[in-house]
Design a protein around this motif. Structure first.
Motif, short mmCIF file in Angstrom:
data_model
loop_
_atom_site.label_atom_id
_atom_site.label_comp_id
_atom_site.label_asym_id
_atom_site.label_seq_id
_atom_site.Cartn_x
_atom_site.Cartn_y
_atom_site.Cartn_z
N ARG A 257 -3.42 24.41 -21.26
CA ARG A 257 -4.20 24.20 -22.48
C ARG A 257 -4.79 25.52 -22.98
NH1 ARG A 257 -5.48 19.36 -24.36
NH2 ARG A 257 -4.63 18.50 -22.42
N LEU B 54 -3.60 30.04 -27.52
CA LEU B 54 -3.23 31.35 -28.06
C LEU B 54 -1.85 31.31 -28.69
CD1 LEU B 54 -4.63 33.51 -25.13
CD2 LEU B 54 -5.50 33.49 -27.47
N ALA C 12 -2.05 27.64 -24.30
CA ALA C 12 -1.49 27.08 -25.53
C ALA C 12 -2.37 27.40 -26.73
CB ALA C 12 -1.29 25.58 -25.39
N SER D 292 -2.81 36.51 -15.61
CA SER D 292 -2.98 37.71 -14.79
C SER D 292 -3.35 37.35 -13.37
CB SER D 292 -3.97 38.67 -15.41
OG SER D 292 -5.27 38.17 -15.34
N HIS E 55 -5.07 37.24 -9.95
CA HIS E 55 -6.41 37.43 -9.42
C HIS E 55 -6.33 37.70 -7.94
CE1 HIS E 55 -5.21 33.31 -9.00
NE2 HIS E 55 -6.03 33.17 -7.99
N VAL F 38 -0.14 39.92 -23.83
CA VAL F 38 -1.51 39.81 -23.35
C VAL F 38 -1.50 39.15 -21.98
CG1 VAL F 38 -2.47 39.63 -25.68
CG2 VAL F 38 -2.07 37.56 -24.36
N GLN F 39 -2.46 39.57 -21.17
CA GLN F 39 -2.64 38.93 -19.87
C GLN F 39 -3.83 38.00 -19.99
OE1 GLN F 39 -2.64 43.07 -18.08
NE2 GLN F 39 -2.29 41.78 -16.31
N TYR F 40 -3.76 36.89 -19.31
CA TYR F 40 -4.84 35.92 -19.39
C TYR F 40 -5.28 35.59 -17.98
CZ TYR F 40 -7.55 32.00 -21.02
OH TYR F 40 -8.60 31.15 -21.31
N GLY F 41 -6.49 35.97 -17.64
CA GLY F 41 -7.04 35.70 -16.30
C GLY F 41 -7.14 34.21 -16.10
N SER F 42 -6.45 33.71 -15.09
CA SER F 42 -6.33 32.26 -14.93
C SER F 42 -6.92 31.81 -13.62
CB SER F 42 -4.85 31.86 -15.05
OG SER F 42 -4.35 32.31 -16.30
N VAL F 43 -7.88 32.59 -13.16
CA VAL F 43 -8.59 32.32 -11.91
C VAL F 43 -9.16 30.90 -11.91
CG1 VAL F 43 -10.30 33.23 -10.32
CG2 VAL F 43 -9.40 34.69 -12.13
N GLY F 44 -8.85 30.14 -10.91
CA GLY F 44 -9.53 28.87 -10.69
C GLY F 44 -9.16 27.77 -11.67
N LEU F 45 -8.10 27.95 -12.45
CA LEU F 45 -7.72 26.91 -13.41
C LEU F 45 -6.69 25.96 -12.77
CD1 LEU F 45 -7.32 28.90 -16.75
CD2 LEU F 45 -9.28 27.58 -15.94
#
Lengths: 350, 350
Positions: free
Chosen positions: A126, A131, A129, A84, A86, A112-119
């Motif tokens: 990872r 999920l 994956a 998702s 940010h 589904v959305q997955y907040g991926s802030v700062g990754l």
């Protein structure tokens, strides 16, 4: 501080989660039958009264099939993961993402959305994956690497689709053609007789994937206008933060810069800069023409009314169908296609 | 058209998804050891060389633990589900949700957002339950019913937290106190000597959960000003769509309505209405005072500068800790607490 699952206290008893075995017992059928009925499998003939009995038993017990258990049995999931955003992507992308989710659900995917802030790319891959998504559709929040894509594929993802300018091996790439936005805006300014064209480059992190190609597009437009009456147009990058101080500072040295036009990245930055220019006594459009992008309502509320680039995005349905095709046939050759189309809407500011 | 999982073609072979058994084999340890190491279980003593061997084997094979398989074994998941907002909630909520996701991840939860556009309460609860979240934090996109909450709990959710004004049995409710926003705006207008106060009620679907309590708050402010010099203040609801036509229509009958002030729902509607009022020859603030809400940058760019309600939201960290507490102790008594605090920022438009 980190809690592993093992440290989590046990769920209080007396409130057991109903299983498909409970449903089978109550309905007087096998677990396989429960699974066939509740997953809407049409391949197996089951009588309507039996189907009804299973549904009623599930209802009575409050049983819901477990998506993860189903995917473990099937060897793959129906989950499509959207990292998702940010970053403030604006109403245009919000609408597009709503459409995409809706269309994927219509095709029976769980989105589904997955907040991926700062990754970082590998951390993100990872986390996703874990999920076990069957497909990942990335707007470009995380710059995917070849290793990240490989990890996702090894974890069962059949399709990794990137919306951006990067071309990562193993992905289906949908070019957003952000460059075209800067190109049409700049070509319009050159055609209107402007020669020294500023291009706003927001300093906010995360916007580079939009602003870099827009600046390059502006440069292309200036270069291709290099002959004839329009010869000699130049493009000047203008770093700008989304705050009044930064805009006032830029407006304060506007005449030094000798600019007669600006493509202001989008309508919001255009509003900010136009106010600062007007406060500094620079008339729009007489002394400087201003063009935004996104065609937001707020641009029509400004005086002078803001010229802008209207962006048509590909339909969510088209993208959903591409996802479905790539999932169903993992051998679908990776390919690119255009996701955006852009045209100038000329109002009063240019 | 709907594809059941059974109709999906098989994944091409030669690209098998690595399992924890593969990792165990390569590292020369048991599957349990692999699980202990990769899930960071500190309860079990495992030597550093063994841990390293397991991590290296996992790396080499591209193995990632399967969140769902882990949750099936543990009997519960670490997934927190956030129904995602399909309404334009603005930068304030975006930031809050980013913070919340970040803090929950720090507490070792997996956070996913689930687009819940157009779902009825029971459909939504069923869709969410399929993912077996251990907690659901709902902003109010879906009006949860008692049955929906019961279904989620039976599917393993230990905590259902609602951010809104509704009080659903079995949930932890965090009151957003939207009413306070309308109340402080209206009290400010009354104190400034205004008596006939319009309150904008957006007609866009999905905003009622914000606009209804704001209108009620405005009415409370008018009632409590019922004595003394401020007596006789009245509140008039003003339905408005977010487009120029609707704003022009409203501005066209402004003098008929006899209003001397307006609380315009938020800064964006305020910008729209203020433009229409100015175009209709109604001076702001002399003839009509205008107050927005959200304290966006754009309000400071308008002339006159827009007065607004600044909203302080509770920290994502506080909410994350409440989620964690409710998950760890399902007997944590449901309770309410305030999520917002609001104060007027007076500029030039009021």
């Amino acid at each position: 501080m980190s809690h592993s699952t093992d440290q989590t206290p046990e769920r209080p008893t007396g409130h057991a989660v109903p299983t498909s075995a409970d449903v089978a017992r109550l309905a007087g059928v096998s677990r396989a039958t429960v699974s066939y009925v509740l997953n809407n499998t049409s391949a197996v003939r089951i009588s309507e009264p039996t189907r009804r009995r299973v549904r009623e038993a599930a209802e009575e017990l409050g049983y819901v099939p477990h998506a993860a258990a189903r995917s473990l049995r099937a060897g793959h999931s129906r989950m499509v993961l959207l990292p998702s955003a940010h970053i403030p992507v604006g109403p245009l992308y919000s609408q597009f993402f709503n459409d995409l989710q809706w269309e994927l659900r219509r095709l029976d995917y769980t989105v589904v959305q997955y907040g991926s802030v700062g990754l970082k790319p590998d951390e993100a891959a990872r986390a996703w994956a874990e999920l076990r998504p069957v497909a990942v559709v990335s707007l470009g929040e995380v710059e995917l690497t070849e290793q990240a894509v490989e990890l996702l594929k090894r974890s069962g993802a059949r399709a990794v689709i990137t919306l951006g300018t990067q071309q990562v091996p193993g992905t289906h790439s949908l070019a957003m053609d952000q460059g075209r936005i800067g190109e049409v805006a700049t070509a319009h300014l050159i055609e209107s007789g402007r020669r020294r064209i500023g291009v706003v480059v927001p300093e906010e992190p995360g916007l580079g994937m939009f602003s870099r190609p827009r600046l390059e597009g502006a440069r292309r437009a200036a270069e291709s206008a290099g002959t004839g009456a329009a010869a000699g147009a130049t493009v000047v990058p203008l770093p700008l933060r989304y705050d009044e101080e930064s805009a006032d500072e830029l407006a304060g040295r506007w005449r030094e810069l000798g600019l007669d036009a600006v493509f202001a990245y989008n309508d919001e930055y255009a509003m900010l800069l136009m106010r600062a220019l007007q406060d500094a006594g620079i008339s729009v459009p007489e002394e400087t023409a201003v063009v935004g992008a996104d065609d937001l309502l707020l641009g029509r509320l400004l005086r002078p009314r803001l010229s802008t680039v209207h962006i048509d995005m590909v339909l969510g349905r088209e993208l959903a169908e591409l996802v479905d095709q790539a999932v169903r046939d993992a051998d679908t050759p990776p390919r690119s296609r255009r996701l955006l189309d852009s045209r100038v809407v000329r109002r009063e500011s240019s």
